[in-house]
Design a protein around this motif. Structure first.
Motif, PDB file in Angstrom:
ATOM      1  N   LYS A 204       0.834  -1.190   0.000  1.00 45.17           N
ATOM      2  CA  LYS A 204       0.000   0.000   0.000  1.00 45.17           C
ATOM      3  C   LYS A 204       0.877   1.252   0.000  1.00 45.17           C
ATOM      4  CE  LYS A 204      -3.755   2.325   2.442  1.00 45.17           C
ATOM      5  NZ  LYS A 204      -4.707   2.274   3.569  1.00 45.17           N
ATOM      6  N   GLY A 205       0.564   2.152  -0.893  1.00 43.38           N
ATOM      7  CA  GLY A 205       1.284   3.416  -0.967  1.00 43.38           C
ATOM      8  C   GLY A 205       2.449   3.430  -1.927  1.00 43.38           C
ATOM      9  N   GLN A 206       2.843   2.275  -2.471  1.00 42.04           N
ATOM     10  CA  GLN A 206       3.972   2.277  -3.399  1.00 42.04           C
ATOM     11  C   GLN A 206       3.563   2.974  -4.685  1.00 42.04           C
ATOM     12  OE1 GLN A 206       4.508  -2.125  -4.056  1.00 42.04           O
ATOM     13  NE2 GLN A 206       4.696  -1.537  -6.205  1.00 42.04           N
ATOM     14  N   PRO A 207       4.510   3.581  -5.410  1.00 36.74           N
ATOM     15  CA  PRO A 207       4.155   4.404  -6.572  1.00 36.74           C
ATOM     16  C   PRO A 207       3.630   3.614  -7.770  1.00 36.74           C
ATOM     17  CG  PRO A 207       6.538   4.206  -6.364  1.00 36.74           C
ATOM     18  CD  PRO A 207       5.955   3.608  -5.120  1.00 36.74           C
ATOM     19  N   ILE A 208       2.656   4.229  -8.431  1.00 37.70           N
ATOM     20  CA  ILE A 208       2.136   3.737  -9.716  1.00 37.70           C
ATOM     21  C   ILE A 208       2.600   4.726 -10.777  1.00 37.70           C
ATOM     22  CG2 ILE A 208       0.083   3.178 -11.071  1.00 37.70           C
ATOM     23  CD1 ILE A 208       0.549   1.330  -8.668  1.00 37.70           C
ATOM     24  N   TYR A 209       3.204   4.217 -11.844  1.00 37.96           N
ATOM     25  CA  TYR A 209       3.797   5.073 -12.858  1.00 37.96           C
ATOM     26  C   TYR A 209       2.974   5.067 -14.159  1.00 37.96           C
ATOM     27  CZ  TYR A 209       7.823   4.233  -9.781  1.00 37.96           C
ATOM     28  OH  TYR A 209       8.645   4.097  -8.695  1.00 37.96           O
TER      29      TYR A 209
END
Length: 295
Positions: A204-209
């Protein structure tokens, strides 16, 4: 007075325990597909076409892109059908047509409809008709026979992974990047109710590019089964979608570059933290693995 008072209260206590146990269960997430709330095995929401009628009334938060995405259509065809010009502005309460009827198609003849963006299948006929000469044959003459052929137009090819590769090999050769780090937990499927993209697990919270340069044409949570969703338009042919986000980092109308952080990974409308990623070619779902680089 009862000789066994504990029986009465024991039943009450047992009933209370059963009620408490049943109330503590968390219902599985659901998604609306053709008007039915369903979940796939494992509790994963069923995603797919949510608009199956001939018309649709625009709701607050809708864009023409989100409507076309939900109907498995493409924006230019949907806009043309409803007389909407760029920049494709719509308003709540507006009724849109989702289907086109063709009196020459076999579907229309039987009362069927053809989805916007799909080729209209026309019956192909090739008949040899013998036509006798209008003049009366004289002695020694033979009757002339003329072969007459009627050939219907060749129906347009359906869009598929192969069509996309043939039409735009440059796009396939490195314009795309992975939208998130993580393991693929569900792959692409061509089944009717199959997964129309790939699901990538993570934290949860990791970046989506952004998988490619583009423009945000939808950022919201109106499409059930997708949670907080972002749709990017890359060109006239390609869209990409990023679902189940926790936080959206971009807004509609914003231009983005490949590799830019557009959202935080989450679990909205999903049983666990994951990114559901789709690629659409002319409105049709295609396998993202055909575009993403090997890793």
């Amino acid at each position: 007075m009862s000789l066994y008072p504990w029986r009465k209260y024991g039943v009450v206590v047992l009933s209370g325990l059963l009620f408490a146990c049943s109330a503590s269960k968390t219902p599985a997430p659901v998604a609306s597909v053709d008007g039915n709330d369903r979940v796939a095995s494992g509790g994963i929401p069923v995603r797919g076409k949510t608009l199956s009628g001939s018309t649709y009334t625009v709701q607050k938060g809708d864009t023409l892109y989100s409507i076309a995405f939900s109907a498995g259509s493409n924006v230019p065809a949907l806009a043309s059908l409803n007389g909407i010009e760029a920049p494709y502005n719509i308003y709540p309460g507006q009724k849109l047509r989702l289907h086109v009827f063709d009196s020459q198609s076999s579907g229309a003849a039987s009362g069927g409809a053809v989805m916007v963006g799909e080729p209209i299948a026309r019956p192909t006929t090739s008949t040899a008709t013998a036509v006798a000469s209008t003049s009366t044959p004289s002695a020694g003459q033979t009757t002339q026979w003329v072969e007459k052929k009627t050939i219907a137009p060749t129906p347009a090819k359906e869009y598929s992974d192969k069509t996309a590769q043939n039409n735009n090999t440059a796009v396939m050769s490195g314009d795309w990047r992975w939208p998130a780090e993580g393991k693929i937990v569900e792959g692409f499927s061509t089944a009717e109710q199959g997964n129309k993209g790939v699901d990538i697990s993570g934290k949860k919270g990791q970046p989506i590019y952004a998988a490619r340069d583009g423009k945000v044409v939808y950022a919201g949570s109106a499409l059930r089964g997708y949670g907080k969703l972002i749709i990017l338009k890359h060109d006239e042919d390609y869209l990409s979608a990023y679902a189940h986000n926790d936080q959206l980092r971009v807004t509609e109308g914003q231009s983005v570059k490949k590799g830019m952080v557009i959202a935080d990974m989450g679990s909205t409308d999903a049983p666990d933290v994951r990114l559901h990623f789709e690629v659409r070619y002319k409105g049709k779902s295609v396998n993202p693995m055909s575009y993403l680089p090997k890793r």
